[in-house]
Design an enzyme around this catalytic site. Sequence first.
Site, PDB file in Angstrom:
ATOM      1  N   GLU A  22       0.825  -1.207   0.000  1.00 23.57           N
ATOM      2  CA  GLU A  22       0.000   0.000   0.000  1.00 23.57           C
ATOM      3  C   GLU A  22       0.865   1.266   0.000  1.00 23.57           C
ATOM      4  OE1 GLU A  22      -3.469   2.047   2.796  1.00 23.57           O
ATOM      5  OE2 GLU A  22      -2.123   0.546   3.641  1.00 23.57           O
ATOM      6  N   HIS A  23       1.771   1.360   0.962  1.00 23.69           N
ATOM      7  CA  HIS A  23       2.678   2.503   1.069  1.00 23.69           C
ATOM      8  C   HIS A  23       4.116   2.023   0.884  1.00 23.69           C
ATOM      9  CE1 HIS A  23      -0.680   3.456   3.986  1.00 23.69           C
ATOM     10  NE2 HIS A  23      -0.715   4.547   3.246  1.00 23.69           N
TER      11      HIS A  23
END
Length: 436
Positions: free
Chosen positions: A318-319
């Site tokens: 995600e990040h």
Amino acid sequence: MPRHLKTPVPAAQVTAARADVAERVRVILDDIRERGDDAVRGYSQKFDNWSPESFRLAPDEIRRIVSRVPDTVLDDIRFVQRQVRTFAQAQRDALADIEIETLPGVRLGHRHIPVSGAGAYVPGGRYPLTASAHMTIVTAKVAGVPRVAACTPPIHGEIPAATVAAMHLAGADEIYLLGGVQAVAALAVGTETVPRVPMIAGPGNAYVAEAKRQLFGEVGIDLFAGPTEILVIADEHADPFVVAVDLLSQAEHGPDSPAVLVTTSEELGREVERHVERLLPGMPTRDFAEPAWRDHGEIVVADTLDEAFGIADAYASEHVEVLTENPRQALEKMRDYGALFLGEGTCVSYGDKVIGTNHVLPTRGAARYTGGLWVGKYLKTVTYQEVTDTASAALLGEVCGRAARVELFEGHARSGDVRAAKYGNGTLPWNEEGAA
């Protein structure tokens, strides 16, 4: 070859937990479909100890709640929403309606039309996640969505005033104090008091993410946004203390939040692990961060930076925070991630809270096929066609007839034949009257 200094719990253990979540969610959704408001109220009481006369806040209630929020908090909410709105507006401005002429009198075009309504889920439960209101509601309103129904749960039986203020200032048309699977289900299937919406957006815990997955198709969703993930790519130039702090910044979201370090320096990896173990005992959010790091934390050592980028792409996290000597290399080297955070001057927390890009991002590998929430998720790109030149209509009819018969679609072919005959002065052998 990459090697692990720290490994997570076995994948089979995670899979079993997800199967249990899926079954629990299925039961709740089926119950809400059958019993509507009564079921929603029962689950809200069970899970959140919350059963008001109405889950929807009236305008005067919203005004009273917002009036209790300190001015500095309101000012910060407005500041962050300006950042989100500015970036979202730039995205919307980049999406142009088009119309082209491919043949004389043949016009093809597309339009970007906002969905008629959206449900915005703003997580709560333990933390008042005001930032999710900015990401889901402001973005929908910039896209032009006329009705945004927003839900957030109470926190320990209390109204999360700052979250309600953020939802109101973001432009929510309806605000419901309702959380979890019951909120998502009410928005998706509709109840006696909650009109259904065509799509749902927003992050949430494993149960909310699973509810969105099971409801997809019945309603649209933005993406699968489950428990938060962070992956840090670091070389020998990175500050191990900063790396450790940033890993823990996301681990505190929940006990199932993965935090992964991929580094080209074994020495740095071991130093990061020492910092994490030293910092964890003093964290106020240790009860979440510690099991997240224990069960889902990883440290992977790569031989080269190119290998590190490849490992990161395989995670499709995600990040992805890039703490290397030349962080912008990742823009050229990587393709599978929710969002990149380049260099020590930025961090994932900026994206979560203040910088203006959207923090609703794909998790669990979904970054392999989708990006995060943006104005385009709230838009339907629809096409139209128009033929006003008779010669072009006749030409297309002739080609349509031949192309459709290759596929054995006689009805399609005849629609083309009719126009070829009418506008080209031809005949229709299959027509009993023998003429157009």
